[in-house]
Motif scaffolding. Sequence first.
Motif, mmCIF file in Angstrom:
data_model
loop_
_atom_site.group_PDB
_atom_site.id
_atom_site.type_symbol
_atom_site.label_atom_id
_atom_site.label_comp_id
_atom_site.label_asym_id
_atom_site.label_seq_id
_atom_site.Cartn_x
_atom_site.Cartn_y
_atom_site.Cartn_z
ATOM 1 N N ASN A 169 19.361 9.792 6.029
ATOM 2 C CA ASN A 169 20.174 10.352 7.104
ATOM 3 C C ASN A 169 19.318 11.311 7.932
ATOM 4 O OD1 ASN A 169 23.010 10.668 8.223
ATOM 5 N ND2 ASN A 169 22.415 12.816 7.944
ATOM 6 N N VAL A 170 19.442 11.237 9.246
ATOM 7 C CA VAL A 170 18.758 12.178 10.130
ATOM 8 C C VAL A 170 19.676 13.391 10.295
ATOM 9 C CG1 VAL A 170 17.750 12.560 12.409
ATOM 10 C CG2 VAL A 170 17.552 10.314 11.319
ATOM 11 N N ASP A 171 19.355 14.464 9.590
ATOM 12 C CA ASP A 171 20.225 15.648 9.616
ATOM 13 C C ASP A 171 20.069 16.462 10.891
ATOM 14 O OD1 ASP A 171 21.197 14.982 7.171
ATOM 15 O OD2 ASP A 171 20.599 16.824 6.150
ATOM 16 N N ALA A 172 18.849 16.503 11.443
ATOM 17 C CA ALA A 172 18.625 17.344 12.628
ATOM 18 C C ALA A 172 17.393 16.871 13.383
ATOM 19 C CB ALA A 172 18.461 18.808 12.224
ATOM 20 N N ILE A 173 17.443 17.037 14.702
ATOM 21 C CA ILE A 173 16.285 16.813 15.570
ATOM 22 C C ILE A 173 16.120 18.083 16.390
ATOM 23 C CG2 ILE A 173 15.223 15.391 17.363
ATOM 24 C CD1 ILE A 173 17.181 13.144 16.558
ATOM 25 N N ASP A 174 15.111 18.877 16.053
ATOM 26 C CA ASP A 174 14.891 20.166 16.715
ATOM 27 C C ASP A 174 13.708 20.061 17.670
ATOM 28 O OD1 ASP A 174 16.944 21.183 15.169
ATOM 29 O OD2 ASP A 174 15.591 21.951 13.616
ATOM 30 N N TYR A 175 13.803 20.828 18.757
ATOM 31 C CA TYR A 175 12.765 20.819 19.799
ATOM 32 C C TYR A 175 12.206 22.232 19.937
ATOM 33 C CZ TYR A 175 10.764 20.284 24.531
ATOM 34 O OH TYR A 175 9.938 20.258 25.626
ATOM 35 N N CYS A 176 10.877 22.340 19.914
ATOM 36 C CA CYS A 176 10.243 23.656 19.987
ATOM 37 C C CYS A 176 9.927 24.013 21.437
ATOM 38 C CB CYS A 176 8.960 23.687 19.151
ATOM 39 S SG CYS A 176 8.192 25.323 19.088
ATOM 40 N N THR A 177 10.368 25.166 21.860
ATOM 41 C CA THR A 177 10.142 25.627 23.225
ATOM 42 C C THR A 177 8.902 26.502 23.330
ATOM 43 O OG1 THR A 177 11.592 27.533 22.804
ATOM 44 C CG2 THR A 177 12.609 25.569 23.738
ATOM 45 N N PHE A 178 8.172 26.658 22.220
ATOM 46 C CA PHE A 178 7.029 27.572 22.169
ATOM 47 C C PHE A 178 5.763 26.792 21.864
ATOM 48 C CE2 PHE A 178 4.237 30.280 19.507
ATOM 49 C CZ PHE A 178 3.961 31.283 20.422
ATOM 50 N N GLY A 179 4.645 27.170 22.474
ATOM 51 C CA GLY A 179 3.358 26.568 22.154
ATOM 52 C C GLY A 179 2.972 25.442 23.094
ATOM 53 N N ASN A 180 1.819 24.853 22.827
ATOM 54 C CA ASN A 180 1.263 23.825 23.704
ATOM 55 C C ASN A 180 1.922 22.468 23.533
ATOM 56 O OD1 ASN A 180 -0.609 25.512 24.905
ATOM 57 N ND2 ASN A 180 -2.225 25.057 23.434
ATOM 58 N N SER A 181 2.226 22.093 22.287
ATOM 59 C CA SER A 181 2.565 20.692 22.018
ATOM 60 C C SER A 181 4.029 20.349 22.240
ATOM 61 C CB SER A 181 2.173 20.326 20.586
ATOM 62 O OG SER A 181 2.849 21.148 19.659
ATOM 63 N N LYS A 182 4.921 21.344 22.309
ATOM 64 C CA LYS A 182 6.363 21.113 22.481
ATOM 65 C C LYS A 182 6.859 20.010 21.531
ATOM 66 C CE LYS A 182 7.068 23.922 26.060
ATOM 67 N NZ LYS A 182 5.763 24.575 26.126
ATOM 68 N N PRO A 183 6.697 20.218 20.218
ATOM 69 C CA PRO A 183 7.019 19.145 19.266
ATOM 70 C C PRO A 183 8.510 19.013 18.993
ATOM 71 C CG PRO A 183 6.355 21.106 18.090
ATOM 72 C CD PRO A 183 6.180 21.418 19.555
ATOM 73 N N PHE A 184 8.879 17.854 18.484
ATOM 74 C CA PHE A 184 10.187 17.645 17.874
ATOM 75 C C PHE A 184 10.006 17.684 16.361
ATOM 76 C CE2 PHE A 184 10.976 15.804 22.032
ATOM 77 C CZ PHE A 184 12.282 16.194 22.296
ATOM 78 N N ARG A 233 17.064 13.304 5.285
ATOM 79 C CA ARG A 233 17.652 13.582 3.961
ATOM 80 C C ARG A 233 17.979 12.278 3.248
ATOM 81 N NH1 ARG A 233 23.053 14.189 2.596
ATOM 82 N NH2 ARG A 233 23.561 14.235 4.834
ATOM 83 N N ASN A 234 17.682 12.259 1.945
ATOM 84 C CA ASN A 234 18.102 11.149 1.088
ATOM 85 C C ASN A 234 19.533 11.416 0.640
ATOM 86 O OD1 ASN A 234 18.607 9.562 -1.325
ATOM 87 N ND2 ASN A 234 16.421 9.089 -1.333
ATOM 88 N N VAL A 235 20.466 10.570 1.030
ATOM 89 C CA VAL A 235 21.887 10.830 0.766
ATOM 90 C C VAL A 235 22.238 10.662 -0.706
ATOM 91 C CG1 VAL A 235 22.563 10.161 3.108
ATOM 92 C CG2 VAL A 235 22.537 8.433 1.289
ATOM 93 N N LEU A 236 21.374 10.013 -1.496
ATOM 94 C CA LEU A 236 21.666 9.810 -2.912
ATOM 95 C C LEU A 236 21.457 11.074 -3.728
ATOM 96 C CD1 LEU A 236 20.040 6.300 -3.498
ATOM 97 C CD2 LEU A 236 22.445 6.846 -3.058
ATOM 98 N N ASN A 237 20.519 11.926 -3.313
ATOM 99 C CA ASN A 237 20.209 13.113 -4.113
ATOM 100 C C ASN A 237 20.048 14.390 -3.293
ATOM 101 O OD1 ASN A 237 17.614 12.818 -2.937
ATOM 102 N ND2 ASN A 237 16.989 11.473 -4.622
ATOM 103 N N ASP A 238 20.250 14.297 -1.989
ATOM 104 C CA ASP A 238 20.178 15.447 -1.072
ATOM 105 C C ASP A 238 18.775 16.045 -0.943
ATOM 106 O OD1 ASP A 238 22.675 15.436 -0.017
ATOM 107 O OD2 ASP A 238 23.529 16.882 -1.426
ATOM 108 N N ASN A 239 17.738 15.362 -1.425
ATOM 109 C CA ASN A 239 16.379 15.807 -1.133
ATOM 110 C C ASN A 239 16.064 15.547 0.341
ATOM 111 O OD1 ASN A 239 15.563 16.765 -3.672
ATOM 112 N ND2 ASN A 239 15.112 14.688 -4.389
#
Length: 352
Positions: free
Chosen positions: A97-112, A117-123
Motif C-alpha cells: 500500500n502507498v501510505d504517503a507521497i511527500d514532496y520536499c520544498t527545500f534543497g536542490n533536488s525537490k524530491p518525492f 507499507r506491507n499490509v500483511l504485517n504493517d512493516n
Amino acid sequence: MSSEEKLMSQKKPAFPVTNQLNNYLIEHSRNIKIPIFYDDLLRFQGSIVVYDKNDEDTLWVRTYYSEFERQEIDLSLKKVYTILHSNGNDDTIPYLNVDAIDYCTFGNSKPFRVKIRNVLNDNYTYFYVKKTDASRIYGLELEHILSPYNLNFLVYKDTLIEEHIAGIPGDDFIKDFLPKCTESEKAQIAKEFVKFNERCMIRLLGDMRSYNYVIVPTHDFDHVVYKIRAIDFDQQCFEGKFKVYYPQFFKENFPMVTLVGQKLQEASINQYKIEERSIVAKRILSSETRIQELVSCMKNDIVSTEKNVKILKQQIFDFTKDVLFKKNSSMGEILETALQFVKRNYENMRVS
C-alpha cells in the motif's frame, strides 16, 4: 568555522547524464525501465504541511491526487518498489500500500518521498523519486564503491529512484541525542566523525552539513556503536574550495568538531585518519576496474565550472604537494589523481 555562505560559491545546477555514463549504468544494472517518471508525481492537486512530533514544519508537504490519477500512480509506485527491492515480480503488489507521497520544498533536488507499507504485517519503508543529476549519480556510485555501505538506486531517462538510508538526521542527533550520550559514547562518535570527515575529503563529497548525513546507532553486546552515513550526494566534485569537502568546516557541525577536540588527542586523530585512508585504498584496489570505468565517465563529462576546477586543483596541490594535480583539466581528472594519491601512499606504507 566558516559559514556555508562563505564556503559554498553558488547553487549547483543539475547536470545531464552522458551516453558514456548511461552505458556504465546499464552495464552495472543501474539503468532499468520503470513505469513512472518524476514529472508524473508533479501532477498533484494539492498538499498539506507535514509536521514532526514537536509540531514543527518539516519542509515536506503531503500531496494528494485526483482519484483517477492516484490509482495509476499508486500501482506504478508499487511496481517501482518491487523493481528496487526485488525482481520486479508483480505477485507481491496486492500486499503493498502507498501510505504517503511527500514532496520536499527545500534543497536542490525537490524530491518525492514515497512510503510503502506491507499490509500483511504493517512493516514499511521509503524510497525517493528525483530528477536525474550526473553529480548525484557519481556521488551515489562512489559511496557504493568506496564507503562501508552499499547503495541501491535506479536511473531511467530523467528519473532517479533512491532507496531510503535509515538513521537519525545529524542535526536532530546533535540537538536531541548527543547531550544524553555517555562519555564513552561521545568518544566513539568523535572517532567516527574524524573518519567520516576524512572519507568525504578523499572522494571529494561536499556539503556535508548536519542535515545531509545521518547517525546510525547499532546495539552491540553491552554498548551502542555509532556510524555516520552521508545521505545527499549532489555536491560530488562541484565546488572549487577544498574546505567544502571537509564536514568539519561547516558551522552546523561545530558541536561535533568540539567533541573531537574534547575527546581525542592529536595522535589518535592522526591514527584514525590513517586508518580511514587505508580502508579507502583497499576498496580502490579491490574495485579498481569499476572505479576506472566510473572515473573515465567523469573525465569526459562536465560536472563543474572551469573556475572551480582551477581553484580546486591548486588548493589540493597546496595540501598534497603532488604536482600531478596541476596538470588536471577537469573534475574527473582531479578525482582520479586524488584516488591514485591515496592508493600510492597506501602501497608505499606497506612496502616500508
